[in-house]
Design a protein around this motif. Structure first.
Motif, mmCIF file in Angstrom:
data_model
loop_
_atom_site.group_PDB
_atom_site.id
_atom_site.type_symbol
_atom_site.label_atom_id
_atom_site.label_comp_id
_atom_site.label_asym_id
_atom_site.label_seq_id
_atom_site.Cartn_x
_atom_site.Cartn_y
_atom_site.Cartn_z
ATOM 1 N N PHE A 7 77.234 92.401 112.123
ATOM 2 C CA PHE A 7 76.494 93.477 112.214
ATOM 3 C C PHE A 7 75.363 93.657 111.014
ATOM 4 N N GLY A 8 74.673 92.383 110.799
ATOM 5 C CA GLY A 8 73.788 92.256 109.649
ATOM 6 C C GLY A 8 74.612 92.209 108.230
ATOM 7 N N PHE A 9 75.722 92.199 107.988
ATOM 8 C CA PHE A 9 76.484 91.754 106.782
ATOM 9 C C PHE A 9 76.794 90.667 106.682
ATOM 10 N N PHE A 10 76.553 89.982 105.399
ATOM 11 C CA PHE A 10 77.271 88.552 105.145
ATOM 12 C C PHE A 10 76.552 87.384 105.631
ATOM 13 N N GLU A 11 75.216 87.800 105.933
ATOM 14 C CA GLU A 11 74.359 86.732 106.367
ATOM 15 C C GLU A 11 74.024 86.158 105.284
ATOM 16 N N ARG A 12 73.664 84.697 105.776
ATOM 17 C CA ARG A 12 73.351 83.586 104.818
ATOM 18 C C ARG A 12 72.075 83.010 105.316
ATOM 19 N N LYS A 13 71.209 82.719 104.302
ATOM 20 C CA LYS A 13 70.013 82.119 104.683
ATOM 21 C C LYS A 13 70.331 80.411 105.111
ATOM 22 N N THR A 14 69.562 79.880 105.965
ATOM 23 C CA THR A 14 69.998 78.445 106.434
ATOM 24 C C THR A 14 69.284 77.325 105.800
ATOM 25 N N GLY A 15 68.223 77.736 105.188
ATOM 26 C CA GLY A 15 67.224 77.022 104.472
ATOM 27 C C GLY A 15 66.068 76.546 105.308
ATOM 28 N N GLU A 16 66.193 76.847 106.645
ATOM 29 C CA GLU A 16 65.254 76.736 107.503
ATOM 30 C C GLU A 16 64.153 77.844 107.698
ATOM 31 N N TYR A 17 63.033 77.391 108.370
ATOM 32 C CA TYR A 17 61.918 78.892 108.378
ATOM 33 C C TYR A 17 61.325 78.372 109.807
#
Length: 71
Positions: free
Chosen positions: A22-32
């Motif tokens: 639900f939008g919490f605990f997301e992490r960036k993957t390093g990809e764009y």
């Protein structure tokens, strides 16, 4: 005074995220992902500009970029 409006080579990328609930605990993957890729255009006085495209095509993102409302 006659005024025209033009923009050239607008490109925008966003960082992809993974995981989360639900939008919490997301992490960036390093990809764009490119949302806009070298978008250019102009509007002359007295003209009406329509921005058309399917959902997710980047119409609102382009307007936000033109209005200088992006980070």
């Amino acid at each position: 005074p006659v005024t025209s409006f033009a923009w050239r080579n607008i490109t925008m990328e966003v960082a992809l995220k993974s995981g989360g609930v639900f939008g919490f605990f997301e992490r960036k993957t390093g990809e764009y992902r490119k949302i806009l890729d070298s978008v250019s255009g102009f509007v002359l006085p007295g003209e009406v500009l329509y921005i058309m495209g399917p959902s997710g095509a980047g119409k609102s993102t382009m307007l936000d970029a033109l209005a200088d409302r992006v980070k």
